[in-house]
Design a protein around this motif. Sequence first.
Motif, PDB file in Angstrom:
ATOM      1  N   LEU A  89      98.070  35.200   1.380  1.00 29.89           N
ATOM      2  CA  LEU A  89      97.098  34.997   0.300  1.00 29.89           C
ATOM      3  C   LEU A  89      97.419  35.883  -0.896  1.00 29.89           C
ATOM      4  O   LEU A  89      97.247  35.481  -2.047  1.00 29.89           O
ATOM      5  CB  LEU A  89      95.686  35.285   0.807  1.00 29.89           C
ATOM      6  N   ALA A  90      97.899  37.099  -0.604  1.00 32.46           N
ATOM      7  CA  ALA A  90      98.273  38.015  -1.688  1.00 32.46           C
ATOM      8  C   ALA A  90      99.438  37.444  -2.488  1.00 32.46           C
ATOM      9  O   ALA A  90      99.472  37.553  -3.722  1.00 32.46           O
ATOM     10  CB  ALA A  90      98.641  39.379  -1.113  1.00 32.46           C
ATOM     11  N   ILE A  91     100.392  36.826  -1.808  1.00 28.66           N
ATOM     12  CA  ILE A  91     101.532  36.222  -2.491  1.00 28.66           C
ATOM     13  C   ILE A  91     101.077  35.070  -3.374  1.00 28.66           C
ATOM     14  O   ILE A  91     101.483  34.950  -4.533  1.00 28.66           O
ATOM     15  CB  ILE A  91     102.574  35.738  -1.459  1.00 28.66           C
ATOM     16  N   GLU A  92     100.216  34.222  -2.841  1.00 32.66           N
ATOM     17  CA  GLU A  92      99.710  33.089  -3.620  1.00 32.66           C
ATOM     18  C   GLU A  92      98.999  33.575  -4.877  1.00 32.66           C
ATOM     19  O   GLU A  92      99.184  33.031  -5.973  1.00 32.66           O
ATOM     20  CB  GLU A  92      98.761  32.247  -2.772  1.00 32.66           C
ATOM     21  N   HIS A  93      98.187  34.614  -4.716  1.00 33.27           N
ATOM     22  CA  HIS A  93      97.453  35.160  -5.863  1.00 33.27           C
ATOM     23  C   HIS A  93      98.416  35.748  -6.895  1.00 33.27           C
ATOM     24  O   HIS A  93      98.234  35.570  -8.105  1.00 33.27           O
ATOM     25  CB  HIS A  93      96.477  36.232  -5.399  1.00 33.27           C
ATOM     26  N   ALA A  94      99.453  36.457  -6.416  1.00 34.88           N
ATOM     27  CA  ALA A  94     100.421  37.062  -7.335  1.00 34.88           C
ATOM     28  C   ALA A  94     101.188  35.989  -8.104  1.00 34.88           C
ATOM     29  O   ALA A  94     101.451  36.140  -9.306  1.00 34.88           O
ATOM     30  CB  ALA A  94     101.386  37.958  -6.563  1.00 34.88           C
TER      31      ALA A  94
END
Length: 210
Positions: A89-94
Amino acid sequence: MNEKPPTLTARRKAATQLELARAAARLFTERGPEATTAEEIAAAGGVALRTFYRYFRTKEDAVAPLLTVGAEHWRALLAASDRSVDPLLAIEHAIATALSPSDGEDPGGPDGVHWMRGLLRAGVDDPALMNVWYRVNRESENQLRGVILELAGSSGDDLTARLVAAAATDSIRIAFEAWAETDDPDKGPGSPVERAVHNFRRFSAGLGNG
């Protein structure tokens, strides 16, 4: 361990290389790589041809700093992510944050995504230019692996980090390549950010089950 900040000389060198990269991207987009010379790029960037060749082996190499800046920006956003958030999820947000223009930002500005379309279209008939594109993506993927391992903490493993780094990098790469083949806008439906997030969701659906 904190890294030492870059020296003034290093900052000036990086700024000159980025200015040359912008000039190269603009000229390649307007004329095509074949009709553009290294001397013209150097002149547009305000340096002598000898200085140009101190920084780059070929005229196509000159676009690398512009591509690298974007990759570094989104890796930095990911590295600063909340460690309590699932890494996928952190990657998607970044990705979404890095590829979305900020409020008031001109998408046609020197670092807007508009130039990417022209550059990738120019690369269709120039293997050397596409080799730079693929090389920068590969280098970014290798560096991203370390960021992902740090985010995962003790539960992370190198193979998974490799797979996730490849998925994230290719999600962005394929998004830009597919977008460049269309006349879709910089923002909104069909934009690079929408395509990249969609791509990563498809990849990560499988990665999350590993």
